[in-house]
Enzyme design. Sequence first.
Site, PDB file in Angstrom:
ATOM      1  N   SER A   1       0.821  -1.206   0.000  1.00  0.00           N
ATOM      2  CA  SER A   1       0.000   0.000   0.000  1.00  0.00           C
ATOM      3  C   SER A   1       0.853   1.254   0.000  1.00  0.00           C
ATOM      4  CB  SER A   1      -0.907   0.020   1.245  1.00  0.00           C
ATOM      5  OG  SER A   1      -0.125   0.048   2.427  1.00  0.00           O
TER       6      SER A   1
ATOM      7  N   HIS B   1      -2.889  -3.504  -5.653  1.00  0.00           N
ATOM      8  CA  HIS B   1      -3.216  -3.146  -4.269  1.00  0.00           C
ATOM      9  C   HIS B   1      -4.689  -3.420  -3.999  1.00  0.00           C
ATOM     10  CE1 HIS B   1      -3.775   0.123  -0.990  1.00  0.00           C
ATOM     11  NE2 HIS B   1      -3.530  -1.059  -0.446  1.00  0.00           N
TER      12      HIS B   1
ATOM     13  N   GLU C   1      -6.220  -1.258  -6.976  1.00  0.00           N
ATOM     14  CA  GLU C   1      -5.373  -0.289  -7.671  1.00  0.00           C
ATOM     15  C   GLU C   1      -4.326  -1.068  -8.468  1.00  0.00           C
ATOM     16  OE1 GLU C   1      -5.212   3.687  -4.961  1.00  0.00           O
ATOM     17  OE2 GLU C   1      -4.166   1.943  -4.126  1.00  0.00           O
TER      18      GLU C   1
ATOM     19  N   ASN D   1      -4.407   6.147  -0.658  1.00  0.00           N
ATOM     20  CA  ASN D   1      -3.654   6.662   0.479  1.00  0.00           C
ATOM     21  C   ASN D   1      -3.121   8.065   0.242  1.00  0.00           C
ATOM     22  OD1 ASN D   1      -4.091   4.417   2.036  1.00  0.00           O
ATOM     23  ND2 ASN D   1      -2.190   3.413   1.475  1.00  0.00           N
TER      24      ASN D   1
END
Length: 336
Positions: free
Chosen positions: A158, A181, A193, A231
Amino acid sequence: MAEDDREVLSQCYGCVNALTFSRELQWNDILVGRGARREMGIKKVGVLGCGLMGSGIAQVAASAGFETVVREVSEDLIQKGFAGIGKSLAKFAEKGAISPEQKTETLARLSGTTSFADFADCDIVIEAIIENLEEKRRTYRELDGICKRETIFASNTSSISITEMMTATSAERQKRFIGLHFFNPVPLMKLVEVVRTILTDEAVYEEAIEFGKRLGKVPVRAGDKTGFIVNRLLVPYMLDSIRALEEGVGSIVDIDNAMKLGCGHPMGPFTLGDFVGLDTTYYIAEIMFNEFREKRFAPPPLLKRMVLAGLYGRKSGRGFYDYTKDPKNPTPMNLV
């Protein structure tokens, strides 16, 4: 993961390991995958790690019809991970999301190993081991000499740079190296992702996008920038919430309620941080700050002190809230 924790996560529209969750999930899409009959090169999947994320990825791959082999460092960890997969599939069967036959067929497509050699004929290897760059590089270096040259390498990281991991492999493998991800819990969360580096082959990248769809996920395209999409946007929001608390803008409860009732967030930033793990949030923030050197990514002093004191959130019993007396009705901590 405890049932209560899964219930909390099912209400969360976004976190380090989760995005928008709908109560009207299309179970068949998630468990079986769309377009499973479409011809493509990926037929056998290898998964490195059988922890929370690795077992979830393995479950989804096997449910989508792929022969799946999972590698762990010990038989005990394999059996523990497979037990979790069995319980998860049993719950889906109880809900009528899958038939008993589908559960049996999914489990039959799964196998465990402690040897890298069993990945030799995998078409894609998805790594979900400890978030430690040197350990990942060592693992990829060893696998590069074992797997066939067509094998795609994918990391579920991540926060760690895909490029930094990729450079542990040969020049040819680097063209077939991507990030995948997934979000926790993997069998439920729709997003993946798909991350490309500056060297990723275009055909490999498109194959990875299609693979994500066959798993029943919604793939989003992302470049190899620390934090990727989710993130990159979410972590600064969580850090700013902590700064607001430090500066006396509002209390833990008031800030949480403000974001829930004012912005429609199902979960406030402090409840969210406690669920994700404050140590995890701190670790990711450190990586992002080292990459970008921007204040918005810098861990606030309060977060650092909490991590040093062992206040990690729900998993340690205390974080921004105290869960030790009544986990379902936690009380706010006195931190500032």
